[in-house]
Design an enzyme around this catalytic site. Structure first.
Site, mmCIF file in Angstrom:
data_model
loop_
_atom_site.group_PDB
_atom_site.id
_atom_site.type_symbol
_atom_site.label_atom_id
_atom_site.label_comp_id
_atom_site.label_asym_id
_atom_site.label_seq_id
_atom_site.Cartn_x
_atom_site.Cartn_y
_atom_site.Cartn_z
ATOM 1 N N HIS A 1 -13.604 1.803 -0.506
ATOM 2 C CA HIS A 1 -12.152 1.898 -0.623
ATOM 3 C C HIS A 1 -11.360 1.158 -1.789
ATOM 4 C CE1 HIS A 1 -8.413 2.085 2.376
ATOM 5 N NE2 HIS A 1 -7.877 2.200 1.167
ATOM 6 N N GLY B 1 -7.511 2.946 -5.320
ATOM 7 C CA GLY B 1 -6.554 2.476 -5.896
ATOM 8 C C GLY B 1 -6.638 1.176 -6.163
ATOM 9 N N THR C 1 0.744 -1.171 -0.119
ATOM 10 C CA THR C 1 0.033 0.237 -0.133
ATOM 11 C C THR C 1 1.007 1.177 -0.035
ATOM 12 O OG1 THR C 1 0.108 0.123 2.371
ATOM 13 C CG2 THR C 1 -1.836 -1.111 1.403
ATOM 14 N N ARG D 1 -7.803 8.847 3.769
ATOM 15 C CA ARG D 1 -8.442 7.738 4.791
ATOM 16 C C ARG D 1 -9.708 8.380 5.274
ATOM 17 N NH1 ARG D 1 -5.722 4.627 2.867
ATOM 18 N NH2 ARG D 1 -3.672 3.409 3.517
ATOM 19 N N GLU E 1 -14.268 1.421 8.764
ATOM 20 C CA GLU E 1 -14.163 0.524 7.545
ATOM 21 C C GLU E 1 -13.842 -0.784 8.519
ATOM 22 O OE1 GLU E 1 -11.591 1.066 4.307
ATOM 23 O OE2 GLU E 1 -12.204 3.383 4.383
HETATM 24 N N1 LIG Z 1 -8.487 5.286 -1.708
HETATM 25 C C1 LIG Z 1 -7.360 4.370 -1.835
HETATM 26 O O1 LIG Z 1 -7.619 3.420 -2.493
HETATM 27 C C2 LIG Z 1 -6.029 4.987 -1.514
HETATM 28 C C3 LIG Z 1 -5.666 5.838 -0.541
HETATM 29 N N2 LIG Z 1 -4.518 6.178 -0.347
HETATM 30 C C4 LIG Z 1 -4.370 7.158 0.622
HETATM 31 O O2 LIG Z 1 -3.729 8.261 -0.036
HETATM 32 C C5 LIG Z 1 -2.720 9.095 0.802
HETATM 33 C C6 LIG Z 1 -1.907 9.965 0.031
HETATM 34 O O3 LIG Z 1 -1.254 9.183 -1.051
HETATM 35 P P1 LIG Z 1 0.025 9.925 -1.679
HETATM 36 O O4 LIG Z 1 -0.108 11.034 -2.321
HETATM 37 O O5 LIG Z 1 0.583 8.879 -2.699
HETATM 38 O O6 LIG Z 1 1.070 10.038 -0.540
HETATM 39 P P2 LIG Z 1 2.402 11.023 -0.369
HETATM 40 O O7 LIG Z 1 3.168 10.554 0.645
HETATM 41 O O8 LIG Z 1 3.172 10.997 -1.898
HETATM 42 O O9 LIG Z 1 1.702 12.500 -0.180
HETATM 43 C C7 LIG Z 1 1.011 12.868 0.698
HETATM 44 C C8 LIG Z 1 1.119 14.175 0.808
HETATM 45 O O10 LIG Z 1 0.193 14.867 1.854
HETATM 46 C C9 LIG Z 1 1.223 15.886 2.365
HETATM 47 N N3 LIG Z 1 0.634 16.283 3.813
HETATM 48 C C10 LIG Z 1 0.780 15.744 5.045
HETATM 49 N N4 LIG Z 1 0.176 16.374 5.961
HETATM 50 C C11 LIG Z 1 -0.493 17.417 5.546
HETATM 51 C C12 LIG Z 1 -1.648 18.152 5.961
HETATM 52 N N5 LIG Z 1 -1.700 18.275 7.330
HETATM 53 N N6 LIG Z 1 -2.219 19.089 5.020
HETATM 54 C C13 LIG Z 1 -2.142 18.891 3.741
HETATM 55 N N7 LIG Z 1 -0.837 18.033 3.235
HETATM 56 C C14 LIG Z 1 -0.471 17.114 4.228
HETATM 57 C C15 LIG Z 1 2.540 15.422 2.564
HETATM 58 O O11 LIG Z 1 3.477 16.581 2.763
HETATM 59 C C16 LIG Z 1 2.608 14.655 1.184
HETATM 60 O O12 LIG Z 1 3.163 15.569 0.164
HETATM 61 C C17 LIG Z 1 -2.087 7.599 1.377
HETATM 62 O O13 LIG Z 1 -1.368 8.166 2.918
HETATM 63 C C18 LIG Z 1 -3.087 6.573 1.688
HETATM 64 O O14 LIG Z 1 -3.767 7.025 3.087
HETATM 65 C C19 LIG Z 1 -3.418 5.808 -1.184
HETATM 66 C C20 LIG Z 1 -3.703 4.967 -2.315
HETATM 67 C C21 LIG Z 1 -5.045 4.268 -2.342
HETATM 68 O O1 LIG Z 2 -2.356 2.051 -0.978
HETATM 69 C C1 LIG Z 2 -3.368 2.188 -0.242
HETATM 70 O O2 LIG Z 2 -2.739 3.149 0.675
HETATM 71 C C2 LIG Z 2 -4.534 2.004 0.138
HETATM 72 O O3 LIG Z 2 -5.494 2.647 0.355
HETATM 73 C C3 LIG Z 2 -4.916 0.623 -0.726
HETATM 74 O O4 LIG Z 2 -5.120 0.853 -2.226
HETATM 75 C C4 LIG Z 2 -5.929 -0.144 -0.207
HETATM 76 O O5 LIG Z 2 -6.154 -1.299 -0.417
HETATM 77 P P1 LIG Z 2 -5.901 -2.354 0.824
HETATM 78 O O6 LIG Z 2 -4.622 -2.407 1.241
HETATM 79 O O7 LIG Z 2 -7.021 -2.036 1.857
HETATM 80 O O8 LIG Z 2 -6.386 -3.501 0.039
#
Ligand SMILES: NC(=O)C1=CN([C@@H]2O[C@H](COP(=O)(O)OP(=O)(O)OC[C@H]3O[C@@H](n4cnc5c(N)ncnc54)[C@H](O)[C@@H]3O)[C@@H](O)[C@H]2O)C=CC1
Ligand SMILES: O=C(O)C(=O)[C@H](O)COP(=O)(O)O
Length: 400
Positions: free
Chosen positions: A265, A268, A71, A217, A248
């Site tokens: 969810h 991704g 993830t 999240r 969740e």
């Molecule tokens: N719904 C889904 O299926 C998925 C959800 N996610 C979630 O998305 C989040 C972000 O993913 P990425 O962009 O790839 O991570 P990333 O780590 O590349 O970027 C996160 C950004 O948020 C910024 N940040 C931290 N605290 C902050 C605040 N208080 N206000 C504004 N910005 C802040 C950081 O400085 C960073 O630039 C992941 O941590 C994960 O929880 C990720 C992939 C799939």
């Molecule tokens: O990469 C992340 O961060 C995500 O939120 C995942 O895409 C979510 O998938 P699961 O790990 O819950 O299957």
């Protein structure tokens, strides 16, 4: 390469885990939520997804020496404890960032169509501008939106280096934006915690007719506060799209009922992104073991399949939003995902968690937009840039 005698336990929803890790030892799989300490008593390496909480309760007293999470997010992992115990950790940054960006673009087009408005009339506020948020910002800009970016940690780093940066304050975003998309990690500590970043006060400050999209999240938004806001007679938020939820796999039923696009969810969950996650963990594990990687996911992602990913060009006379929505929907149908999740409200409350998890496990195979192509000649020239840069669908010359 000879099979090593390692024991690996992987979440059953990590695609190709047996293919990848099978060359390194024996691989067992279990549902992520069912993994317990007792399952780990002879395991060398554990590979999880976001549904397994990893810390002392799960791992103390076990022989596990390597943990991988397929993830981007790491809020389910106690990284400090792992480090103190000398247990190596890897995750998969950026692996599914394009998948999430596809999803947000599909949501934005769907909401534009539904509200009979244009993305060109929207000011989008992107909260968190890392791998995912920056992709979303670029795509919404390419689709005509005015884009504001908020990322205090990145702003502070740029300030320290004395560099100009594009980041504005959250207050500025709340004052100006009428489309907000959240892309922060979930954090409870540090200078910029995100837990309930969108609390009742901030939700109350949103502009009239704002669209609120959360694919980060669940707990980045106070779900109870949002639910109250959506049920108020003159809510300032006119459309919500939630892919992630507090509690969740059992989101609040009232909130679920009032959300315009609700999904379990899966933002991704494009196949390409998930397989990229497996591959990143495999490489990290090989590096940990100091061996040359021998497995590659290329066959599973074979470009030969691209022919099957050719999209049907919509009627060229359609207005821009309808045209782009019709194209995007063929690759990523967020409305269909929403209808599937809404059916959870018809099942008894004590079966809803299992229903939510089943939707995730049986999620239809979706490929990233960039894996799809459409004939350049069939797309009106005025739409080329939107298709290429906004949707990231590949425009191809037809071979005559
Ligand atoms: N719904 C889904 O299926 C998925 C959800 N996610 C979630 O998305 C989040 C972000 O993913 P990425 O962009 O790839 O991570 P990333 O780590 O590349 O970027 C996160 C950004 O948020 C910024 N940040 C931290 N605290 C902050 C605040 N208080 N206000 C504004 N910005 C802040 C950081 O400085 C960073 O630039 C992941 O941590 C994960 O929880 C990720 C992939 C799939
Ligand atoms: O990469 C992340 O961060 C995500 O939120 C995942 O895409 C979510 O998938 P699961 O790990 O819950 O299957």
């Amino acid at each position: 390469m000879p099979t090593l005698s390692l024991s690996v336990l992987a979440d059953e929803n990590i695609p190709l885990a047996s293919e990848a890790f099978g060359s390194l030892g024996t691989v067992q799989t279990l549902p992520g939520r069912a993994i317990e300490r007792a399952d780990l008593m002879d395991i060398d390496a554990l590979f999880v997804r976001s549904v397994t909480t990893v810390g002392p309760e799960l791992l103390s007293g076990t022989p596990v020496r390597f943990v991988g999470s397929a993830t981007i997010g790491t809020d389910h992992i106690d990284q400090e404890w792992l480090q103190n115990e000398g247990i190596a950790f890897a995750h998969a940054p950026a692996s599914n960032a394009d998948s999430v960006a596809d999803y947000v673009v599909a949501i934005a087009l769907h909401l534009a169509l539904k509200t009979d408005t244009s993305l060109a009339d929207r000011t989008a506020g992107i909260i968190g501008c890392g791998n995912t948020g920056s992709r979303v910002a670029a795509r919404l800009r390419a689709l005509g939106a005015n884009v504001l970016q908020n990322d205090p940690p990145l702003a502070e780093e740029a300030d320290k280096r004395g560099e100009d940066h594009p980041y504005v304050s959250l207050d500025h975003v709340l004052e100006k934006a009428n489309l907000i998309s959240l892309h922060t990690p979930l954090t409870t500590h540090g200078p910029h915690p995100t837990h309930h970043l969108f609390n009742g006060d901030r939700i109350g400050q949103l502009q009239k007719e704002t669209w609120l999209i959360n694919t980060s999240r669940g707990a980045v938004i106070d779900n109870q506060a949002l639910s109250s806001c959506l049920r108020a007679p003159r809510a300032n938020v006119t459309a919500t799209a939630l892919d992630v939820w507090e509690n969740e796999p059992t989101p609040d039923a009232e909130l679920l009922r009032h959300v315009d696009l609700s999904t379990p969810h899966v933002a991704g969950y494009a196949f390409d992104g998930k397989v990229r996650g497996t591959s990143m963990l495999y490489h990290a594990f090989c590096e940990f073991l100091d061996i040359e990687p021998a497995w590659s996911p290329d066959a599973a992602l074979a470009p030969a399949r691209l022919g099957a990913l050719r999209l049907s060009p919509p009627d060229a006379r359609l207005p821009r939003t309808e045209y782009l929505d019709a194209l995007a929907r063929q690759a990523c149908d967020v409305a269909a995902d929403h209808h599937r999740l809404q059916k959870v409200l018809d099942v008894p409350p004590d079966e809803r968690g299992a229903y939510f998890s089943r939707l995730r496990k049986t999620y239809p195979k979706r490929r990233e937009m960039q894996m799809h192509s459409v004939s350049k000649d069939a797309v009106p020239e005025a739409y080329h840039e939107f298709v290429r840069d906004g949707l990231q669908i590949t425009l191809v010359d037809d071979v005559r």
